[in-house]
Write an enzyme that holds these catalytic residues in place. Structure first.
Site, PDB file in Angstrom:
ATOM      1  N   ASP A  96      -0.755   4.247  -8.178  1.00 12.97           N
ATOM      2  CA  ASP A  96      -1.157   3.228  -8.441  1.00 12.97           C
ATOM      3  C   ASP A  96      -1.870   2.620 -10.003  1.00 12.97           C
ATOM      4  O   ASP A  96      -2.782   3.256 -10.339  1.00 12.97           O
ATOM      5  CB  ASP A  96      -2.500   2.808  -7.459  1.00 12.97           C
ATOM      6  CG  ASP A  96      -3.042   1.380  -7.618  1.00 12.97           C
ATOM      7  OD1 ASP A  96      -2.548   0.530  -8.172  1.00 12.97           O
ATOM      8  OD2 ASP A  96      -4.357   1.261  -7.219  1.00 12.97           O
TER       9      ASP A  96
ATOM     10  N   ARG B  69      -4.381  -3.392   0.481  1.00 16.43           N
ATOM     11  CA  ARG B  69      -4.683  -4.136   1.547  1.00 16.43           C
ATOM     12  C   ARG B  69      -3.590  -4.969   1.898  1.00 16.43           C
ATOM     13  O   ARG B  69      -3.259  -5.456   2.921  1.00 16.43           O
ATOM     14  CB  ARG B  69      -5.747  -5.180   1.324  1.00 16.43           C
ATOM     15  CG  ARG B  69      -5.772  -5.898   0.073  1.00 16.43           C
ATOM     16  CD  ARG B  69      -7.082  -6.294  -0.345  1.00 16.43           C
ATOM     17  NE  ARG B  69      -7.913  -5.240  -1.092  1.00 16.43           N
ATOM     18  CZ  ARG B  69      -9.082  -5.310  -1.513  1.00 16.43           C
ATOM     19  NH1 ARG B  69      -9.581  -6.594  -1.540  1.00 16.43           N
ATOM     20  NH2 ARG B  69      -9.692  -4.649  -2.052  1.00 16.43           N
TER      21      ARG B  69
ATOM     22  N   LYS C  37      -4.741  -0.521 -14.827  1.00 18.10           N
ATOM     23  CA  LYS C  37      -6.130   0.275 -14.825  1.00 18.10           C
ATOM     24  C   LYS C  37      -6.343   0.700 -15.979  1.00 18.10           C
ATOM     25  O   LYS C  37      -5.401   0.688 -16.897  1.00 18.10           O
ATOM     26  CB  LYS C  37      -5.855   1.137 -13.872  1.00 18.10           C
ATOM     27  CG  LYS C  37      -5.880   0.875 -12.395  1.00 18.10           C
ATOM     28  CD  LYS C  37      -6.283   2.336 -11.470  1.00 18.10           C
ATOM     29  CE  LYS C  37      -5.688   1.970  -9.859  1.00 18.10           C
ATOM     30  NZ  LYS C  37      -7.024   1.472  -9.510  1.00 18.10           N
TER      31      LYS C  37
END
Length: 508
Positions: A261, A342, A268
């Site tokens: 991720d 999600r 990030k």
């Protein structure tokens, strides 16, 4: 590569500590309650009863003491456990084994109550990871570690061979799960993970259903496809199904399998990206749990769904402001590409409902950093639409060592955080101070529908998925314990809580 063969045994072994080390561990009151005779076949050549008993009566909790050179060590666990901890003290047992196990072939003897044996076995399994790329690792000789149990209490039957075999299966599955999480994405990308799932399927005699790449887009899996389409290895939904003829329930376990991720275009920071290989922890835990459950004779329909993707940065990445249509048919305005887990799980739970007719859907994920703030490093967060499952999950956590604690379920107060003027919802909250863990879970639950007549459970295990730089294999022990009454293992049936009654209105 050097390997540790971990064996749980119902038989007492005899050896000389000079050739095979020995770690004896337990709470001081338990250690003092058993006699030297329980260990004489291992210690009599080097340690006499007087020396052994002298050491025992000087030890306090969370202590370790060598008894003969560094080949015989006694470790003491903490004396008490609070009501939200496991009586087996799995974390401290794990640390004792990591720090005090003698080198080479060794035997661990755990002195405990019988009800604590399974959690102790799982804690020990976590102490022996199987993945390493250290150049020195390959030069080390393989070793065997045997684990035995001495139970306190006159009514406690000794460990049976069936119990030991159950521990071996679950321990192997925990170590499998931890290996998948420890491996970097250059090795454990989506294609490699799909092959791992396929290999487990071959072991169990199950052929997986694999929906992959452009087929996901064609079939309406907008969340999975949108998250993973920019990566070199395409995203995939993989399903393993165990369907015994006598089943009356259908259970689906859905795992978040983000093999890496970056955050996508909402990239990030460099310090928060490190360790994001662990974002597949939910899928890894469910793969290990499915393997263990089927091997232990699971009696109901059980489906394991793996939502696999790499959240990469590229010219095909999903952009903030893009609107995705998920498998539920609901539309999602993307306002944060780093809230990707999600999205893939929304597709997964919708598939479990629409295509598998599941009446119990459990999703597990390293979903939010907020989970560690809400319930800490050791307790996963549980969100469920059915109150009766909260104490059942907490009890399973304490019995297995995979601790879990409920967070508020209140869609009418929290789901409005995802409000969108253009789509059915956004994928990230407006106010990050308003029950982030609950909100993130509710996004997934919304793709089942808040009127879903079955049971939905969401386990956010972002923090417990690792201790330091090592994966824990979290989730394997929790799930096989929670659903242990549905297995043929007497050990799991004994420690498993009673599951709430099946809701009316759904059939297998």
């Amino acid at each position: 590569m050097a390997e540790t063969c971990l064996v749980f045994s119902a038989e007492k072994t005899t050896f000389d500590p000079q050739s095979k080390g020995c770690l004896i561990v337990g709470q001081p009151r338990h250690l003092q309650a058993v006699s030297y005779d329980n260990f004489a076949e291992k210690l009599s050549r080097r340690v006499d009863a007087a020396t052994f008993n002298l050491v025992l009566h000087t030890m306090a909790g969370s202590d370790a003491c060598p008894v003969w050179l560094n080949r015989v060590v006694i470790g003491a666990l903490p004396v008490t456990a609070s009501r939200h901890n496991s009586p087996a003290h799995p974390y401290f047992l794990y640390k004792l084994v990591c720090s005090n196990l003698p080198c080479g072939d060794a035997c661990i003897v755990v002195v405990c109550e019988r009800s604590e044996a399974f959690a102790s076995a799982c804690a020990i399994a976590r102490a022996f990871p199987t993945y390493s790329r250290k150049s020195s690792w390959a030069k080390l000789a393989s070793k065997t570690v045997t684990v035995e149990f001495v139970f306190v209490g006159s009514n406690d039957l000794p460990l049976s061979r069936e119990d030991a075999e159950c521990m071996n299966v679950v321990a192997d599955s925990i170590r499998l799960s931890a290996r998948l999480v420890d491996m970097p994405c250059q090795e454990m990308h989506t294609s490699a993970f799909v092959q791992e799932i396929t290999s487990v399927g071959e072991e169990l005699g199950i052929v997986p259903v694999i929906i992959r790449g452009e087929e996901l887009n064609e079939k309406g899996f907008g969340g999975l496809y949108g998250v993973g389409k920019a990566a070199e290895n395409p995203p995939a939904l993989v399903v393993l199904s165990h369907t015994p003829a006598s089943a009356t329930r259908t259970i689906a376990w859905v795992g978040k399998g983000i093999v890496y991720d970056t955050g996508g275009l909402c990239i990030k920071a460099k310090t928060s990206m490190l360790g994001m290989k662990r974002d597949c922890g939910g899928a890894a835990g469910i793969l290990g749990a499915f393997r263990a459950a089927v091997k232990q004779g699971f009696s109901e329909n059980l489906h394991a769904l793996f939502c696999m993707a790499e959240n990469a940065v590229g010219s095909r990445s999903t952009r903030p402001d893009d609107i995705l249509t998920l498998y539920s048919g609901k539309t999602v305005e993307v306002n944060n590409t780093d809230a990707e887990g999600r999205l893939v799980l929304g597709d997964g739970v919708a598939y479990a409902k629409k295509d598998l007719n599941a009446d119990i859907v459990l999703d597990m994920a390293t979903l939010t950093g907020a989970q560690g703030v809400a319930t800490g490093k050791h307790h996963a967060s549980l969100l469920t639409n059915e109150e009766a499952w909260e104490p059942a999950c907490a009890a399973a956590g304490k019995a297995s060592g995979d601790l879990v604690f409920p967070v508020p379920y209140c869609p009418e107060l929290h789901f409005s955080e995802f409000s969108s003027a253009l789509a059915d919802m956004k994928n990230s909250v407006q106010n990050r101070d308003n029950a982030q863990v609950s909100c993130a879970g509710l996004f997934i639950g919304s793709h089942l529908g808040f009127d879903f007549p079955g049971t939905w459970l969401h386990v956010d295990m972002a923090a417990p998925a690792h201790v330091g730089e090592r994966a824990t294999g979290y989730g394997v022990a929790l799930l096989v314990t929670l659903f242990g009454k549905l297995s043929s293992s007497k050990l799991l049936q004994t420690i498993s809580p009673c599951l709430p009654e099946k809701k009316a209105g759904r059939t297998a």
